[in-house]
Design a protein around this motif. Structure first.
Motif, short mmCIF file in Angstrom:
data_model
loop_
_atom_site.label_atom_id
_atom_site.label_comp_id
_atom_site.label_asym_id
_atom_site.label_seq_id
_atom_site.Cartn_x
_atom_site.Cartn_y
_atom_site.Cartn_z
N THR A 278 -6.05 -0.11 3.18
CA THR A 278 -5.23 -0.91 2.27
C THR A 278 -4.20 -1.69 3.07
N HIS B 50 -0.52 -4.60 2.12
CA HIS B 50 0.35 -5.12 1.06
C HIS B 50 -0.50 -5.88 0.03
N TRP B 51 -0.17 -5.71 -1.25
CA TRP B 51 -0.99 -6.31 -2.31
C TRP B 51 -1.15 -7.82 -2.15
N HIS B 52 -0.14 -8.48 -1.56
CA HIS B 52 -0.21 -9.92 -1.40
C HIS B 52 -1.31 -10.33 -0.40
N THR C 235 -4.21 -8.23 0.34
CA THR C 235 -5.47 -7.48 0.25
C THR C 235 -6.68 -8.41 0.24
N GLU D 65 -7.08 -2.00 -3.03
CA GLU D 65 -5.79 -2.64 -3.34
C GLU D 65 -4.93 -1.83 -4.30
N ASN D 66 -5.39 -0.64 -4.71
CA ASN D 66 -4.71 0.09 -5.78
C ASN D 66 -4.02 1.37 -5.33
N ALA E 35 0.31 0.40 2.06
CA ALA E 35 0.57 -0.84 1.34
C ALA E 35 1.88 -1.45 1.85
N GLN F 24 0.03 1.09 -5.66
CA GLN F 24 0.73 -0.18 -5.54
C GLN F 24 0.37 -1.15 -6.66
N ALA F 25 -0.63 -0.82 -7.47
CA ALA F 25 -0.96 -1.69 -8.59
C ALA F 25 0.25 -1.92 -9.50
N VAL G 194 2.30 -5.06 -8.40
CA VAL G 194 1.71 -6.40 -8.40
C VAL G 194 2.25 -7.17 -9.59
#
Length: 318
Positions: free
Chosen positions: A125, A127-129, A131, A145-146, A159, A198-199, A202
């Protein structure tokens, strides 16, 4: 009495390194009586490293620190989808991995591990930005991503920056046990066991008013692990239907409600094994697992060991 050998940790600072990402491992893996680590902060070469967010770093060590370390942490850095670390850095990371060191990336540090080929075929994984960028640039990486972090054995990824704390505490739990990890979390004024994925961080186009309510329910459950906790009981506390609760819980945490409850119970059991003289049967009752047989079953399934072996490894004074 001989001193316990210090565990060797290298923090690799790359160009554009983010200050929080660099500070987290340097702070967590500190050399003190309760935290037996020796930390070396390094770069591609000793000297000044240009960082992100207006800061620079003066590192005392070069890549030789990666050959010395048992654990190498790679903080996140700016523009990871555009910039690739020097070949010397990728070679040093690969060599450290080949000789058995663990490698752990915080946030966009995952791009450096991916560039070195160390995430090929592995779940990871970032950082969500980033993924999607990680998946596109390195298609052999199995990007999740979760989650807040992924432990793939010898290679770990996390993350966004704050989840680097979760990753470091996870490593501490494996090295020194739950009690030491919780002690460090208290010192950092951090949650010893963050339940969410991390969802939940977001940005969403539609506000999610249930998020705070579900967080309250998780906190409520943590104080009642010795009591019966079913999906229906948890949903009733959150004032939603079991179906809605289950769906949203997975979206928020990456676990089903009952998986989350089981892991929370095992964390409490681990600390009781470390810090108390209670027998396995009593601990099983205390954490809501009923019998020692049930506790042993779940301990082996999730942690890959037995309560007795765990106690021998991590009990105080051992």
């Amino acid at each position: 009495m001989s001193a316990t050998p210090l565990r060797r940790v290298a923090v690799l600072v790359l160009d554009g390194a983010k200050p929080l990402d660099v500070g987290i491992p340097a702070q967590v893996f500190s050399t003190r009586a309760s935290m037996p680590y020796q930390v070396r902060v390094c770069g591609a070469a000793p000297g000044l490293v240009a960082g992100g967010d207006g800061l620079s770093y003066h590192v005392a060590h070069g890549l030789e620190a990666l050959a010395w370390a048992e654990l190498v942490l790679v903080p996140g850095y700016r523009f990871p989808d555009r910039d690739t670390p020097p070949q010397s850095v990728m070679d040093a990371l690969a060599a450290a991995h080949d000789r058995g060191a663990r490698l752990a990336a915080i946030s966009t540090g995952a791009f450096a591990l991916a560039a070195a080929g160390l995430l090929d075929g592995r779940r990871a994984t970032t950082h969500w930005h980033y993924t999607r960028a990680l998946a596109e640039k390195y298609p052999r990486v199995l990007v999740d991503e979760n989650v807040l972090f992924v432990d793939a054995g010898s290679v770990l990824t996390s993350a966004g920056a704050a989840s680097g704390i979760d990753l470091c505490l996870h490593i501490l739990r494996g090295d020194l046990g739950v009690a030491a990890s919780n002690h460090t979390a208290r010192r950092l004024v951090a949650a010893p066991y963050r339940s969410g994925g991390q969802a939940q961080y977001v940005p969403r186009s539609v506000p999610e008013p249930l998020g705070e309510r579900f967080a309250v329910t998780r906190e409520w459950a943590l104080h009642r692990l010795g009591e019966p906790l079913t999906l229906e009981i948890l949903a009733r506390h959150a004032a939603v239907s079991p179906r809605t609760f289950s769906r949203r819980f997975v979206e928020d945490t990456g676990y089903t409600p009952m998986q989350w409850v089981m892991r929370a119970r095992l964390d409490v059991a681990r600390e009781l094994l470390e810090r108390s003289e209670r027998g396995v049967e009593q601990i099983a009752v205390d954490v809501g697992l009923g019998t020692g047989t049930n506790l042993r079953l779940h301990f082996q399934r999730i942690l890959g060991t037995t309560p007795s072996e765990y106690r021998r490894t991590f009990a105080r004074g051992e």
